[in-house]
Write an enzyme that holds these catalytic residues in place. Structure first.
Site, PDB file in Angstrom:
ATOM      1  N   SER A 122       0.768  -1.134  -0.129  1.00  0.00           N
ATOM      2  CA  SER A 122      -0.018  -0.155  -0.142  1.00  0.00           C
ATOM      3  C   SER A 122       0.720   1.029   0.102  1.00  0.00           C
ATOM      4  CB  SER A 122      -1.096   0.142   1.111  1.00  0.00           C
ATOM      5  OG  SER A 122      -0.240   0.078   2.423  1.00  0.00           O
ATOM      6  N   HIS A 128       2.916   4.598   4.817  1.00  0.00           N
ATOM      7  CA  HIS A 128       1.950   5.463   3.649  1.00  0.00           C
ATOM      8  C   HIS A 128       2.457   6.664   3.424  1.00  0.00           C
ATOM      9  CE1 HIS A 128      -1.383   2.582   5.246  1.00  0.00           C
ATOM     10  NE2 HIS A 128      -0.713   1.857   4.528  1.00  0.00           N
TER      11      HIS A 128
END
Length: 314
Positions: free
Chosen positions: A143, A194
């Protein structure tokens, strides 16, 4: 590595989404990236603790192989499912816009640079906050790359807004709001991983990375640097479309893939399903990350046991 014996519902749903879209309708680099993630989930090269990236394991011990492996390994089938559904949407949209050669260079570069950025950020946090725990936090998952691709989508498709936890946010700020929102919904997720993805995405859109990758992609292909996007239909033949992919159709496709859930709602459902799988308080492992108590509260052996069993998920 031994996985818990249960039905991989997330994996089955992922195959179902791929079937509904049609393999021939997925551009080649996007499809290959998804295939690599699925293959390594079913046939992991090493245990998750041996592939996750951290300052201690990657930088201090020089195990740089983790940069290559960590983005393509996932903790469980739901972790894989939500990352790959997001990749299906983002990858298809960007690959049709940029062409497969450039997009392949972007995926290859981002998957490695995000690990480097993650190590740099964790080292800075450890020094600034005088907290050695940040050197030990280990991250795994794709991610970070997806956050970087989201920055690119907002760059190539400016304007509009996103619904983030019920609030309409301009797309140019959406990745920052989602960074915080996902961490609220899933506190154990890798916030730094992230953030590393967003910063690498900005290195491409606002820094020199775009020029470097375009030059490299140009050396790999005799085509024009801005190739015309290709749409693959279900018959297997290719047809060329206009440079602007239809965003409304794409949003409808994405809603079909995800059941209408935005990315935060997907993460929330993944956490809930993972908690149900774990089965309650008898197992302390948090499904989307780990927390290491202060070292003075535990013996060294206990700390090692916890580190081996817990990791952050990107």
């Amino acid at each position: 590595m031994q996985r818990r014996q249960r039905i991989n519902v997330g994996l089955m749903l992922l195959f179902s989404q791929i079937y509904q879209v049609g393999v021939r309708n997925i551009p080649p680099v996007t499809l290959a990236t998804m295939a690599a993630n699925i293959f390594l989930f079913l046939n992991p090269m090493k245990s998750l603790w041996e592939v996750c990236i951290s300052v201690q394991e990657g930088y201090q011990r020089g195990d740089w192989q983790r940069l290559l492996l960590s983005p393509f390994h996932h903790a469980d089938d739901w972790h894989l499912y939500f990352n790959m559904v997001s990749m299906l949407w983002k990858g298809t949209r960007l690959e049709r816009k940029l062409g497969s050669v450039l997009f392949g260079c972007i995926i290859a570069a981002f998957s490695q640079l995000i690990g480097v950025m993650y190590i740099i950020l964790e080292m800075l946090l450890a020094e600034i906050l005088v907290e050695p725990m940040y050197r030990q936090q280990c991250a795994v998952g794709f991610s970070g790359v997806l956050f970087a691709l989201k920055v690119l989508i907002n760059h190539y498709y400016p304007g509009g807004s996103s619904n983030v936890m019920g609030f309409h946010v301009p797309n140019r700020y959406a990745c920052w709001v989602e960074l915080i929102a996902i961490h609220i919904v899933s506190p154990g997720s890798s916030f730094v991983g992230h953030l590393a993805g967003i910063l690498v995405g900005l290195l491409y859109t606002q820094g020199p990375l775009k020029k470097i990758l375009k030059m490299f992609a140009g050396s790999l292909s005799s085509d024009d640097h801005s190739p015309r996007p290709t749409h693959f239909n279900s018959s297997g033949y290719a047809r060329y479309s206009s440079d602007q992919y239809q965003p409304n159709n794409m949003q409808q496709d994405y809603s079909r893939y995800t059941g209408g859930l935005n990315e935060e709602e997907q993460y929330e459902r993944a956490v809930r399903n993972s908690l149900n799988d774990i089965g309650g308080p008898q197992n302390e492992r948090r499904p989307y990350g780990f927390w290491i108590p202060p070292e003075e509260q535990l013996e060294q052996e206990e700390i090692r046991r916890r580190r081996l069993n817990r990791f952050n998920r990107q």
